[in-house]
Design a protein around this motif. Structure first.
Motif, PDB file in Angstrom:
ATOM      1  N   ALA A  45      34.587   4.669  35.178  1.00 19.94           N
ATOM      2  CA  ALA A  45      33.251   4.137  34.958  1.00 19.94           C
ATOM      3  C   ALA A  45      32.268   5.592  35.595  1.00 19.94           C
ATOM      4  O   ALA A  45      32.361   6.085  36.494  1.00 19.94           O
TER       5      ALA A  45
ATOM      6  N   THR B  28      27.340  -3.545  45.983  1.00 19.41           N
ATOM      7  CA  THR B  28      27.349  -4.871  45.711  1.00 19.41           C
ATOM      8  C   THR B  28      27.356  -5.388  44.364  1.00 19.41           C
ATOM      9  O   THR B  28      27.614  -6.330  44.105  1.00 19.41           O
ATOM     10  N   ARG B  29      27.261  -4.581  43.361  1.00 17.36           N
ATOM     11  CA  ARG B  29      27.351  -4.748  42.085  1.00 17.36           C
ATOM     12  C   ARG B  29      28.432  -3.866  41.328  1.00 17.36           C
ATOM     13  O   ARG B  29      29.338  -3.279  41.984  1.00 17.36           O
ATOM     14  N   GLY B  30      28.460  -3.789  39.941  1.00 19.46           N
ATOM     15  CA  GLY B  30      29.689  -3.145  39.213  1.00 19.46           C
ATOM     16  C   GLY B  30      29.522  -1.545  39.535  1.00 19.46           C
ATOM     17  O   GLY B  30      30.177  -0.827  39.041  1.00 19.46           O
ATOM     18  N   ASP B  31      28.416  -1.039  40.221  1.00 25.87           N
ATOM     19  CA  ASP B  31      28.218   0.364  40.225  1.00 25.87           C
ATOM     20  C   ASP B  31      29.510   0.807  41.084  1.00 25.87           C
ATOM     21  O   ASP B  31      29.749   2.072  41.154  1.00 25.87           O
TER      22      ASP B  31
ATOM     23  N   ALA C 226      32.334   0.597  40.845  1.00 26.69           N
ATOM     24  CA  ALA C 226      33.538   1.278  39.791  1.00 26.69           C
ATOM     25  C   ALA C 226      33.163   2.656  39.566  1.00 26.69           C
ATOM     26  O   ALA C 226      33.916   3.539  39.257  1.00 26.69           O
TER      27      ALA C 226
END
Length: 176
Positions: A46, A102-105, A107
């Motif tokens: 990502a 805490t988010r998809g960041d 990845a």
């Protein structure tokens, strides 16, 4: 290909480091190891868009930049060098890109997200790290990456995103 898929050949039972770079995005680094007897595998890389850079003028005198969500960097005088180790003078571009853990960041973390403890039961062994926030700090001049000079330091502040520990208890000031 057009769908972002690649096919590569890797040795088995040996760690391989892959670096993915694209203009306007933070680098993504993946460490892969195909186990003995494996004939294929898959991974996801990502990439997070890099925040716009700011100009720090006359970097030889030191300087600072403020990024999104509280990320900051401050350089003392004569603290940056180019890839050849030559002192950097004049204006630089400084990009600070926070990564919200805490988010998809997460990845898009530009590395393994692992560390090697110096002591304790896991000393010398790579283990997952826990982070309440992180950021990429990218100083550049004329499209070339810069680095800290040997013996020099910079002061950075990393955005804080997680307010609870893994066990659900609140994060407290001074906690490590």
């Amino acid at each position: 290909d057009a769908n972002g898929k690649i096919t590569i050949t890797l040795p088995v039972d040996k760690e391989v480091v892959l670096k993915f770079s694209k203009s306007g995005f933070i680098d993504q680094i993946k460490v892969l190891k195909l186990q003995e007897g494996t004939t294929s595998g898959a991974f996801i890389a990502a990439m997070l868009p890099r925040e716009p850079s700011q100009i720090i003028a006359n970097i030889e005198n030191g300087g600072a930049a403020n990024g999104k969500d509280g990320g900051t960097v401050s350089f003392p005088p004569s603290s940056l060098v180019d890839a050849n180790g030559a002192p950097v003078t004049g204006a630089i571009d400084m990009a600070i890109t926070p990564i919200d853990v805490t988010r998809g960041d997460i990845a898009a973390s530009p590395g393994l997200f692992e560390g090697v403890p110096e002591s304790g039961p896991n000393a010398g062994v790579r283990v997952p790290i826990v982070s309440w926030g992180m950021a990429e700090f990218e100083p550049m001049q004329n499209g070339q990456k810069l680095q800290l000079a040997p013996g020099k330091t910079a002061i950075i502040e990393i955005p804080f995103y997680a307010f609870k520990n893994q066990d659900g208890t609140p994060v407290t000031l001074g906690q490590k």
